[in-house]
Design a protein around this motif. Sequence first.
Motif, PDB file in Angstrom:
ATOM      1  N   TYR A  36       9.299  -7.895   8.126  1.00  0.00           N
ATOM      2  CA  TYR A  36       8.547  -6.638   8.094  1.00  0.00           C
ATOM      3  C   TYR A  36       7.063  -6.942   8.233  1.00  0.00           C
ATOM      4  O   TYR A  36       6.517  -7.767   7.496  1.00  0.00           O
ATOM      5  N   GLU A  37       6.431  -6.244   9.172  1.00  0.00           N
ATOM      6  CA  GLU A  37       5.000  -6.435   9.372  1.00  0.00           C
ATOM      7  C   GLU A  37       4.225  -5.827   8.214  1.00  0.00           C
ATOM      8  O   GLU A  37       4.532  -4.717   7.758  1.00  0.00           O
ATOM      9  N   LEU A  38       3.223  -6.550   7.707  1.00  0.00           N
ATOM     10  CA  LEU A  38       2.344  -6.050   6.645  1.00  0.00           C
ATOM     11  C   LEU A  38       1.015  -5.691   7.285  1.00  0.00           C
ATOM     12  O   LEU A  38       0.245  -6.582   7.680  1.00  0.00           O
ATOM     13  N   THR A  39       0.747  -4.399   7.391  1.00  0.00           N
ATOM     14  CA  THR A  39      -0.442  -3.950   8.114  1.00  0.00           C
ATOM     15  C   THR A  39      -1.727  -4.427   7.453  1.00  0.00           C
ATOM     16  O   THR A  39      -2.698  -4.755   8.125  1.00  0.00           O
ATOM     17  N   ASP A  40      -1.752  -4.469   6.120  1.00  0.00           N
ATOM     18  CA  ASP A  40      -2.958  -4.917   5.422  1.00  0.00           C
ATOM     19  C   ASP A  40      -2.791  -6.319   4.851  1.00  0.00           C
ATOM     20  O   ASP A  40      -3.622  -6.775   4.058  1.00  0.00           O
ATOM     21  N   GLY A  41      -1.717  -6.993   5.221  1.00  0.00           N
ATOM     22  CA  GLY A  41      -1.502  -8.376   4.780  1.00  0.00           C
ATOM     23  C   GLY A  41      -0.952  -8.511   3.383  1.00  0.00           C
ATOM     24  O   GLY A  41      -0.799  -9.633   2.890  1.00  0.00           O
ATOM     25  N   GLU A  42      -0.659  -7.403   2.704  1.00  0.00           N
ATOM     26  CA  GLU A  42      -0.180  -7.483   1.328  1.00  0.00           C
ATOM     27  C   GLU A  42       1.068  -6.630   1.143  1.00  0.00           C
ATOM     28  O   GLU A  42       1.236  -5.598   1.796  1.00  0.00           O
ATOM     29  N   CYS A  43       1.936  -7.090   0.246  1.00  0.00           N
ATOM     30  CA  CYS A  43       3.122  -6.313  -0.135  1.00  0.00           C
ATOM     31  C   CYS A  43       2.979  -5.948  -1.611  1.00  0.00           C
ATOM     32  O   CYS A  43       3.103  -6.813  -2.484  1.00  0.00           O
ATOM     33  N   PRO A  44       2.691  -4.682  -1.937  1.00  0.00           N
ATOM     34  CA  PRO A  44       2.438  -4.310  -3.337  1.00  0.00           C
ATOM     35  C   PRO A  44       3.681  -4.356  -4.223  1.00  0.00           C
ATOM     36  O   PRO A  44       3.564  -4.245  -5.437  1.00  0.00           O
ATOM     37  N   HIS A  45       4.849  -4.507  -3.633  1.00  0.00           N
ATOM     38  CA  HIS A  45       6.083  -4.458  -4.424  1.00  0.00           C
ATOM     39  C   HIS A  45       6.914  -5.729  -4.252  1.00  0.00           C
ATOM     40  O   HIS A  45       8.127  -5.689  -4.350  1.00  0.00           O
ATOM     41  N   ILE A  46       6.270  -6.846  -3.996  1.00  0.00           N
ATOM     42  CA  ILE A  46       7.010  -8.063  -3.698  1.00  0.00           C
ATOM     43  C   ILE A  46       7.890  -8.494  -4.878  1.00  0.00           C
ATOM     44  O   ILE A  46       9.030  -8.953  -4.666  1.00  0.00           O
ATOM     45  N   GLU A  47       7.420  -8.325  -6.106  1.00  0.00           N
ATOM     46  CA  GLU A  47       8.226  -8.764  -7.257  1.00  0.00           C
ATOM     47  C   GLU A  47       9.498  -7.925  -7.373  1.00  0.00           C
ATOM     48  O   GLU A  47      10.588  -8.452  -7.591  1.00  0.00           O
ATOM     49  N   THR A  48       9.373  -6.608  -7.227  1.00  0.00           N
ATOM     50  CA  THR A  48      10.545  -5.736  -7.332  1.00  0.00           C
ATOM     51  C   THR A  48      11.530  -5.998  -6.197  1.00  0.00           C
ATOM     52  O   THR A  48      12.743  -6.101  -6.413  1.00  0.00           O
TER      53      THR A  48
END
Length: 488
Positions: free
Chosen positions: A128-140
Amino acid sequence: MKTQLCVTIRYLQPLSHGRGAGGEPEWPPTPLRLFQALVAAAAARWNERMVLAYAVPALRWLEGRPFPIIVAAPAQISEVKCQFYVPDNTGDLLVPAFTRGDLQRGVNRSEKIILPVHLNGEAVHYIYELTDGECPHIETLTAAARSITHLGWGIDMAVGNAAIMDEKEVSALKGEVWRPVPDSSGTPLRVPIQGTLDALISKHEAFLNRLSKDGFKPVPPLSTFKVVRYRRATDSASKPWIAFQILRPEADRIASFDTPRRCRDVAAWVRHVTGQVCDGWPFGSTESFVHGHAGPNRQLKGEEADKRFSYLPLPTINHALNRVEAIRRVLITAPPGFQDRIDWIRRRLPGQDLIDLEGEVKGILNILPTNNWVLEQYTTESCCWSTVTPVMWPGHDDNDARKAEKLLRNAFIHAGLAPEVVAGIEELDWRPVGFRAGLDLAQNYRRPENLNGRMYHVRVKFAHPVRGPLAVGAGRYRGFGLFAKAEV
């Protein structure tokens, strides 16, 4: 460096039994199947079997991502049907029977005959492409992915994980790369969209309440998703095309034109009449797509350069004598995804005159059946191809063979072949003399105006079958650099 979210599924056995919407074997597993598995795993992971809550923000974020790229292990659909007997979901009938002491009540089993998919590997990665370079829900998402136990049927045991990767790590993943494509070619896969999670929750509630004092209420199927076409890099993109035979002005028999002297002229006549029938069409200006111009005396360049018709006069291939002869047919192609424009000219070009610069009628276009043997030599799928008109070099090779090969390989990429396909070319040869009987020396072909590159006949053998029509080089829109199927 650009980062991406990678959700990985690893099968614990070299088989997959998942089936698509039509009951056909499914590979790779669809992004919707992964999403459903994540929803079920999240409900189990946080013990929310009645009402999903904890992972809802993460799942809503995931369903809103652009369609993922899939890196999947190569797979082969079995040629032998397998027979299964699957227990029916009749626990709600058995338990009351057992409670009454009726221990003889058996479990009903339904017969299912399927073609399993054999895997040459175990992993499927969803990127999945991360438009802002971050995944806010990576832990979940990581916790949910690690709680997946199956993907596909209940017997398709699997384990999962999620991680943030950079481009170098993603490119190192092993497997076949499947990318979404905008055209109608490729494999249709279901993907989640905004609202899929709510639809799954509603379906689960309907399942829980399917039995009531009012009787049984059927559970509606899931309908909130989108079907997207995916294609491997080694799969040929399907170009829409239409073919015509050229009749004499009297329409009494088929016309013929000497290939070395008249190829450029036939292409110009066809482009001219196509421009006439496309005048006023509903797809915007005809300047670029029909004529290949960016303005007066300006050629198309950049990303828009390939969004145009190609006019390909087809030299006849004499099957009995195995030689190339005069032009009697013509093919018009468009880039993948522009079938509507081919349909437009398909309805309007039959019966149109081909007229030269002096106003003389040279021929009449007549629709050509798709099962024509000569036409099939240009439009079929093959690993080995050789030119019937010379390739016009798209640059200077300085008489250096390495530069010439680089130019030629780039010409295949510019013609729409994937870099992976070009990198896997097994044999590539070029020379002034043709590789087929009946061809003239490359320098004897009359070239279109303003095209001055060197010309060579080319023979190529790909590692994977490539579907025609195939035309490469600087003159590929005007009939030069046209390939026909060759013997391996």
